[in-house]
Scaffold this motif. Structure first.
Motif, mmCIF file in Angstrom:
data_model
loop_
_atom_site.group_PDB
_atom_site.id
_atom_site.type_symbol
_atom_site.label_atom_id
_atom_site.label_comp_id
_atom_site.label_asym_id
_atom_site.label_seq_id
_atom_site.Cartn_x
_atom_site.Cartn_y
_atom_site.Cartn_z
ATOM 1 N N TRP A 373 0.829 -1.209 0.000
ATOM 2 C CA TRP A 373 0.000 0.000 0.000
ATOM 3 C C TRP A 373 0.866 1.263 0.000
ATOM 4 C CZ3 TRP A 373 -5.007 0.406 -1.036
ATOM 5 C CH2 TRP A 373 -5.783 -0.754 -0.986
ATOM 6 N N ARG A 374 2.058 1.195 0.596
ATOM 7 C CA ARG A 374 2.953 2.358 0.556
ATOM 8 C C ARG A 374 3.473 2.583 -0.865
ATOM 9 N NH1 ARG A 374 6.669 1.734 6.006
ATOM 10 N NH2 ARG A 374 4.961 1.456 7.491
ATOM 11 N N MET A 375 3.654 1.477 -1.611
ATOM 12 C CA MET A 375 4.028 1.639 -3.019
ATOM 13 C C MET A 375 2.917 2.350 -3.783
ATOM 14 S SD MET A 375 7.055 0.719 -3.876
ATOM 15 C CE MET A 375 6.852 0.647 -5.647
ATOM 16 N N ARG A 376 1.667 2.036 -3.454
ATOM 17 C CA ARG A 376 0.545 2.744 -4.088
ATOM 18 C C ARG A 376 0.577 4.224 -3.734
ATOM 19 N NH1 ARG A 376 -4.915 -0.635 -4.694
ATOM 20 N NH2 ARG A 376 -4.083 -2.719 -4.918
ATOM 21 N N LEU A 377 0.942 4.519 -2.481
ATOM 22 C CA LEU A 377 1.051 5.919 -2.074
ATOM 23 C C LEU A 377 2.124 6.634 -2.896
ATOM 24 C CD1 LEU A 377 0.716 6.000 1.825
ATOM 25 C CD2 LEU A 377 -0.666 7.248 0.169
ATOM 26 N N SER A 378 3.252 5.954 -3.137
ATOM 27 C CA SER A 378 4.311 6.548 -3.968
ATOM 28 C C SER A 378 3.786 6.860 -5.365
ATOM 29 C CB SER A 378 5.507 5.592 -4.062
ATOM 30 O OG SER A 378 6.122 5.438 -2.806
ATOM 31 N N LEU A 379 3.002 5.950 -5.905
ATOM 32 C CA LEU A 379 2.416 6.169 -7.228
ATOM 33 C C LEU A 379 1.425 7.329 -7.188
ATOM 34 C CD1 LEU A 379 1.961 5.386 -10.157
ATOM 35 C CD2 LEU A 379 0.380 3.606 -9.381
ATOM 36 N N ALA A 380 0.589 7.375 -6.156
ATOM 37 C CA ALA A 380 -0.384 8.467 -6.019
ATOM 38 C C ALA A 380 0.324 9.820 -5.933
ATOM 39 C CB ALA A 380 -1.251 8.244 -4.784
ATOM 40 N N ARG A 381 1.434 9.876 -5.199
ATOM 41 C CA ARG A 381 2.189 11.126 -5.058
ATOM 42 C C ARG A 381 2.735 11.591 -6.408
ATOM 43 N NH1 ARG A 381 4.748 12.069 0.125
ATOM 44 N NH2 ARG A 381 6.797 12.201 -0.861
ATOM 45 N N ALA A 382 3.218 10.639 -7.207
ATOM 46 C CA ALA A 382 3.766 11.001 -8.523
ATOM 47 C C ALA A 382 2.671 11.510 -9.454
ATOM 48 C CB ALA A 382 4.473 9.797 -9.134
ATOM 49 N N LEU A 383 1.517 10.814 -9.460
ATOM 50 C CA LEU A 383 0.411 11.253 -10.315
ATOM 51 C C LEU A 383 -0.081 12.635 -9.905
ATOM 52 C CD1 LEU A 383 -1.684 7.947 -10.609
ATOM 53 C CD2 LEU A 383 -0.035 8.874 -12.236
ATOM 54 N N PHE A 384 -0.064 12.895 -8.613
ATOM 55 C CA PHE A 384 -0.530 14.186 -8.115
ATOM 56 C C PHE A 384 0.415 15.314 -8.547
ATOM 57 C CE2 PHE A 384 -0.322 17.408 -4.683
ATOM 58 C CZ PHE A 384 -1.601 17.926 -4.813
ATOM 59 N N CYS A 385 1.730 15.050 -8.530
ATOM 60 C CA CYS A 385 2.704 16.088 -8.890
ATOM 61 C C CYS A 385 2.638 16.453 -10.364
ATOM 62 C CB CYS A 385 4.119 15.619 -8.552
ATOM 63 S SG CYS A 385 4.471 15.580 -6.788
ATOM 64 N N GLN A 386 2.224 15.513 -11.207
ATOM 65 C CA GLN A 386 2.161 15.715 -12.654
ATOM 66 C C GLN A 386 3.460 16.298 -13.218
ATOM 67 O OE1 GLN A 386 -1.316 17.872 -13.938
ATOM 68 N NE2 GLN A 386 -2.628 16.095 -13.707
ATOM 69 N N PRO A 387 4.599 15.576 -13.077
ATOM 70 C CA PRO A 387 5.853 16.074 -13.651
ATOM 71 C C PRO A 387 5.790 16.055 -15.180
ATOM 72 C CG PRO A 387 6.107 13.808 -12.942
ATOM 73 C CD PRO A 387 4.751 14.250 -12.465
ATOM 74 N N ASP A 388 6.700 16.799 -15.802
ATOM 75 C CA ASP A 388 6.773 16.806 -17.267
ATOM 76 C C ASP A 388 7.196 15.442 -17.800
ATOM 77 O OD1 ASP A 388 6.117 19.525 -17.345
ATOM 78 O OD2 ASP A 388 8.216 20.094 -17.031
ATOM 79 N N LEU A 389 8.015 14.723 -17.026
ATOM 80 C CA LEU A 389 8.431 13.366 -17.395
ATOM 81 C C LEU A 389 8.153 12.447 -16.209
ATOM 82 C CD1 LEU A 389 9.782 11.305 -19.242
ATOM 83 C CD2 LEU A 389 12.006 12.042 -18.349
#
Length: 753
Positions: A373-389
């Protein structure tokens, strides 16, 4: 010497940073402290000591010819002095046992020695080299900075990029907090990025890992902004290494392009899941903090103005400061508006919900979640940031089918560039607009193709290349035979010479790369009469008031091919344990054939392995009774061939460990295979081999999997766990996915906020 060692070094390395030359001078001067014992025991080799520093200077940009001459002169003089002092020692003795006189290295008017050189560097720790310790006081930050400059210069000059291994003085494992690392990789810039292209194009480069292994050779990386790239290739080919090189900007990605890599699970703390996702956008977090500080200071300025006269110098200073702060506050406000800061909490909650976090779970502390579930949190954080890459490494391994369906839909409308490593065909078919195939130290591009199209095109390319190669080899053979036959024939010699010239001008073709074929084979089993496993009105829970399963009626036969799907935490594992009689139901009946043998594959199979043992030794301890040759032959039927079965399992890749686990669970000749996420860690060839083996297995199969393509290929029956029960689903896995997306769309989860 006629001149000091410091002068000689600086003359040979005029273009090198002073921090490096000072280090070299100190190192050369310190050779004067070598003792007779050190040379006699061969713990110190003068030649290797000098070569060590010489290579450092050359890598930093010094002239190789000048450095080689310096090293040769220095070694010659040291050896002369060494012999003279040895002769003195035999006659007079030397209690210090010092063989080299410091005057060999510097003249009487030179103040530079090892201590002064190292004091310039702020040295206070030990440098370890060639088996001896030298008392030093090096400033680690200065040394790290110097070595990074050296690495960048070497990489730029040679167009080679290495996962750089720094000095032993620098602890590479030193932890760096997320905020600092984010801002280091993605510095906040108030300058306008308007008009700057966010396409990435890195010209021909080589990529190595620290041990010198080359991952890519003369490769080109081209990523067009807004495209979604699937990076595919066999296990161990270096896909994750390429992602990490991009994530750390070890490759030349323009600085105005923000990057985020989902690789490691989040560290748990007292912050809630929702707050953790909000904090992941460090730019927003820092801007809000700065905004609060500026507003606080503006209020202080207003209060301070009342204490002075209106035309006073103090008031003018305060007004100037207020004007500067107002301008900066305006810049901050514009940035916050651009990133839609006011909608951040709603967007974070939507992403978390789509990835399986209920409203209650979003307000739980992150430390209360398991690793998955913490790995899912890492993914959620990345999607939220919306980086250019956005860089994703096997994201589907941590998700269930509903969450993968959500992620696929989310990425389809992602407003920037995505590079994802995955072996999940269905996921790539849904999300990828282009495929990059990494193999044979190069990157091949399949533009505008999903995975299935790429796979067919790749095979067609291979067949075409094979035909061209075979035709050229046949043509070469025919010409060579003519040349050998008529080279010395007077009548035909001119024609033979003409063919020799033609043969020399033919382009040399490499034989097409052949992918290693892997095959699995599950042993045949004898037939059993039904019921094999049957559940009737089964309910289970740890109390009557809190049932995990309710009124379940299901059965599994010898010819069953069943996929058990549903969100994580909905009772799939509980159902499996009830079927295997590891848990007893509160109500209802579980009927099983008394002769039934079950093999259970768990996604955490590595935890049960002794990784310090070989596969053969581990299997012989767990399933004794066979010879080593029989164990090796059995492992070979799962692709663990040759020496792989005899080396420590900790040296095997994740996919190879999975194959060992498959081989082990078959040693009791099971009638039924119960598989929990069997395709995790397997590459495309491994997944193909698993699918074929399951199709040919003579017993029953019950599979918990998120891989829609594997389910679609193997299973003809779907069981769904949801709402506290498990039931048969009327339709295929694709029908179930539509059902999930419709349910999510009706609740507004997939829609963007």
């Amino acid at each position: 010497m006629s001149t000091s060692i410091g002068s000689q070094v600086r003359q040979a390395a005029t273009s090198v940073d002073s921090i490096v030359t000072d280090y070299a001078v100190g190192y050369f001067n310190n050779l004067s402290t070598i003792t007779f014992d050190a040379v006699q025991s061969k713990t110190v080799d003068l030649s290797s000591e000098i070569d060590f520093v010489s290579s450092l200077l050359v890598d930093a940009g010094a002239s190789k010819e000048k450095v080689d001459k310096l090293a040769s002169d220095l070694l010659e003089r040291l050896n002369v002095q060494l012999k003279e002092n040895q002769a003195k020692l035999e006659i007079t003795g030397d209690t210090s046992k010092r063989l080299l006189d410091i005057n060999v290295l510097q003249t009487h008017n030179s103040k530079a020695n090892i201590n002064t050189s190292l004091n310039m560097l702020g040295v206070n720790n030990d440098i370890e080299h060639a088996g001896r310790n030298m008392d030093t006081r090096v400033d680690l930050k200065k040394l790290a900075k110097a070595e990074q400059k050296i690495a960048k210069k070497v990489a730029k000059r040679n167009n080679k990029f290495v996962k750089y291994e720094a000095s032993k003085l620098i602890d590479e494992k030193r932890e760096e907090d997320y905020d600092s690392f984010f801002l280091k990789i993605n510095p906040l810039d108030f300058g306008s990025a308007a008009g700057k292209s966010k396409d990435i194009h890195i010209d021909t480069f080589d990529l190595y890992v620290g041990d010198g292994q080359r991952i890519l050779s003369d490769a080109q990386l081209t990523l067009s902004f807004g495209r979604r790239y699937g990076l595919v290739g066999q296990n161990g080919i270096g896909k994750s290494t390429l992602l990490r090189a991009l994530a750390g900007r070890e490759l030349n990605v323009p600085k105005h392009i923000s990057i985020l890599h989902v690789e490691q699970e989040l560290r748990g703390d007292d912050n809630t899941a929702l707050q953790s996702v909000l904090d992941a956008d460090v730019w927003r977090k820092q801007l809000l903090s700065e905004e609060a500080k500026i507003n606080e200071r503006l209020q202080e300025i207003e209060e301070l103005r009342t204490e002075f006269e209106e035309e006073s110098l103090e008031v003018k200073k305060l007004d100037n400061e207020r004007e500067d702060l107002d301008k900066h506050l305006e810049q901050i406000s514009e940035k916050l508006v651009d990133m839609e800061s006011d909608k951040a909490e709603a967007r974070a909650a939507s992403i978390l919900y789509g990835l399986g976090f209920s409203t209650d779970a979003q307000h739980k502390a992150t430390k209360s979640f398991s690793g998955g579930w913490r790995m899912r949190l890492s993914l959620a954080r990345a999607l939220f940031c919306q980086p250019d890459l956005l860089l994703l490494d096997e994201p589907s391994n941590m998700l269930d089918v509903p969450s993968i369906a959500y992620l696929s839909e989310y990425l389809k409308t992602y407003p920037a560039t995505v590079l994802v490593v995955s072996h999940d065909r269905a996921f790539l078919n849904e999300t990828a607009t282009d495929i990059i195939y990494q193999h044979n130290e190069r990157l091949d591009y399949y533009r505008g193709q999903d995975f299935d199209t790429f796979y067919a095109t790749k095979e067609e390319r291979r067949k075409t290349a094979q035909r061209e190669y075979d035709n050229q080899m046949a043509y070469r053979k025919h010409m060579q035979e003519f040349i050998d036959k008529y080279r010395y024939n007077a009548a035909k010699s001119q024609e033979a010479q003409s063919r020799i010239k033609k043969l020399e001008k033919l382009p040399i073709l490499e034989p097409p790369e052949q992918e290693k074929s892997i095959s699995f084979k599950f042993p045949d089993c004898e037939k059993l009469s039904p019921p094999i496993i049957q559940l009737q009105d089964v309910s289970f829970g740890y109390s009557e008031d809190d049932l995990l399963l309710k009124d379940v009626d299901l059965d599994l036969q010898m010819d069953s091919r069943i996929a058990l799907v549903g969100a994580n935490g909905c009772g799939k594992t509980t159902l499996l344990k009830v079927m295997m009689e590891q848990l007893r139901p509160l109500r209802g009946y579980v009927s099983r054939n008394p002769r039934l043998r079950i093999a259970y594959f768990t996604q955490h199979h590595v935890d049960s392995m002794d990784l310090n043992s070989s596969a053969v030794d581990w299997m012989s301890k767990r399933f004794p009774g066979k010879t080593d040759e029989e164990y090796r032959r059995h492992l070979g039927s799962f692709g663990i061939t040759g020496s792989l079965g005899l080396q420590k399992m900790q040296l095997l890749s994740g996919g190879q460990k999975s194959r060992v686990a498959f081989a082990a669970l078959c040693l009791n000749n099971p009638h039924v295979l119960i598989l929990d996420e069997p395709s995790n860690h397997l590459d495309t060839n491994g997944i193909d081999a698993l699918v074929d083996a399951l199709k040919n297995f003579t017993g029953g199969v019950l599979m918990v999997s998120h891989d829609i393509s594997v389910i679609d290929s193997v299973c003809n029956e779907i069981w769904v766990s949801e709402n506290g029960t498990s039931r048969r689903f009327d339709g295929s896995i694709h029908d179930y996915k539509k059902y999930i997306l419709e349910s999510a769309d009706n609740s507004g989860v997939v829609k963007r906020h």
